[in-house]
Design a protein around this motif. Structure first.
Motif, mmCIF file in Angstrom:
data_model
loop_
_atom_site.group_PDB
_atom_site.id
_atom_site.type_symbol
_atom_site.label_atom_id
_atom_site.label_comp_id
_atom_site.label_asym_id
_atom_site.label_seq_id
_atom_site.Cartn_x
_atom_site.Cartn_y
_atom_site.Cartn_z
ATOM 1 N N ILE A 34 0.835 -1.205 0.000
ATOM 2 C CA ILE A 34 0.000 0.000 0.000
ATOM 3 C C ILE A 34 0.868 1.254 0.000
ATOM 4 O O ILE A 34 0.660 2.165 -0.799
ATOM 5 N N ILE A 35 1.847 1.293 0.873
ATOM 6 C CA ILE A 35 2.727 2.461 0.954
ATOM 7 C C ILE A 35 3.555 2.603 -0.330
ATOM 8 O O ILE A 35 3.685 3.694 -0.877
ATOM 9 N N GLY A 36 4.079 1.503 -0.818
ATOM 10 C CA GLY A 36 4.924 1.554 -2.016
ATOM 11 C C GLY A 36 4.190 2.043 -3.248
ATOM 12 O O GLY A 36 4.682 2.917 -3.974
ATOM 13 N N PHE A 37 2.994 1.509 -3.503
ATOM 14 C CA PHE A 37 2.268 1.896 -4.707
ATOM 15 C C PHE A 37 1.610 3.263 -4.581
ATOM 16 O O PHE A 37 1.446 3.974 -5.562
ATOM 17 N N ASN A 38 1.229 3.660 -3.368
ATOM 18 C CA ASN A 38 0.547 4.939 -3.215
ATOM 19 C C ASN A 38 1.488 6.117 -3.003
ATOM 20 O O ASN A 38 1.216 7.208 -3.489
ATOM 21 N N TRP A 39 2.568 5.927 -2.261
ATOM 22 C CA TRP A 39 3.402 7.074 -1.905
ATOM 23 C C TRP A 39 4.851 6.987 -2.382
ATOM 24 O O TRP A 39 5.514 8.006 -2.492
ATOM 25 N N LEU A 40 5.351 5.817 -2.655
ATOM 26 C CA LEU A 40 6.761 5.696 -3.033
ATOM 27 C C LEU A 40 6.980 5.605 -4.541
ATOM 28 O O LEU A 40 8.108 5.501 -4.996
ATOM 29 N N GLY A 41 5.889 5.624 -5.304
ATOM 30 C CA GLY A 41 6.024 5.659 -6.752
ATOM 31 C C GLY A 41 6.234 4.320 -7.428
ATOM 32 O O GLY A 41 6.642 4.278 -8.589
ATOM 33 N N TRP A 42 5.961 3.229 -6.742
ATOM 34 C CA TRP A 42 6.063 1.935 -7.405
ATOM 35 C C TRP A 42 4.994 1.862 -8.480
ATOM 36 O O TRP A 42 3.885 2.350 -8.311
#
Length: 128
Positions: A34-42
């Motif tokens: 969730i964090i990677g795709f929403n905020w880290l640009g994955w």
């Protein structure tokens, strides 16, 4: 080995620490996703390919629209056509450029509507 009568009872015989670690691992993976795709640009491979295709198309249009503008300006009666073009709506401008043949590129039989749209925008926005 402890005999298990019901397969659902298997969870009753797993130590609490193993269950806690398993649920923590699953929760961590979900949270990382969730964090990677929403905020880290994955992004997924499909998103990368779609973005690359859109950028390539935009680059081609921006490279070809000056050819359209040049063809428009080289023909006689450019001032009258430019006045008419500026009076039209955006859709009519694209249609006008397409019908005039200025967005028909060498080696093609039909006009490119994206090039016509960019050409009309460049002509209308240009100072004469």
């Amino acid at each position: 080995m402890i005999p298990i009568a019901n397969p659902r009872d298997i969870f009753m015989h797993i130590p609490a620490m193993v269950m806690s670690a398993t649920f923590g691992l699953i929760g961590g993976v979900v949270l990382a996703g969730i964090i990677g795709f929403n905020w880290l640009g994955w992004v997924t491979n499909d998103t990368v390919e779609r973005t690359a295709r859109l950028r390539a198309e935009a680059a081609v249009i921006s490279a070809l629209s000056p050819i359209c503008v040049q063809k428009f300006r080289e023909e006689a009666g450019v001032d009258e056509r430019l006045i008419k073009l500026k009076r039209d709506s955006a859709w009519q401008q694209t249609n006008f450029i397409s019908r005039g043949g200025w967005a028909t590129l060498p080696g093609r039989s039909k006009p490119d509507l994206d090039v016509a749209r960019a050409c009309a925008a460049a002509l209308v926005g240009a100072k004469t």
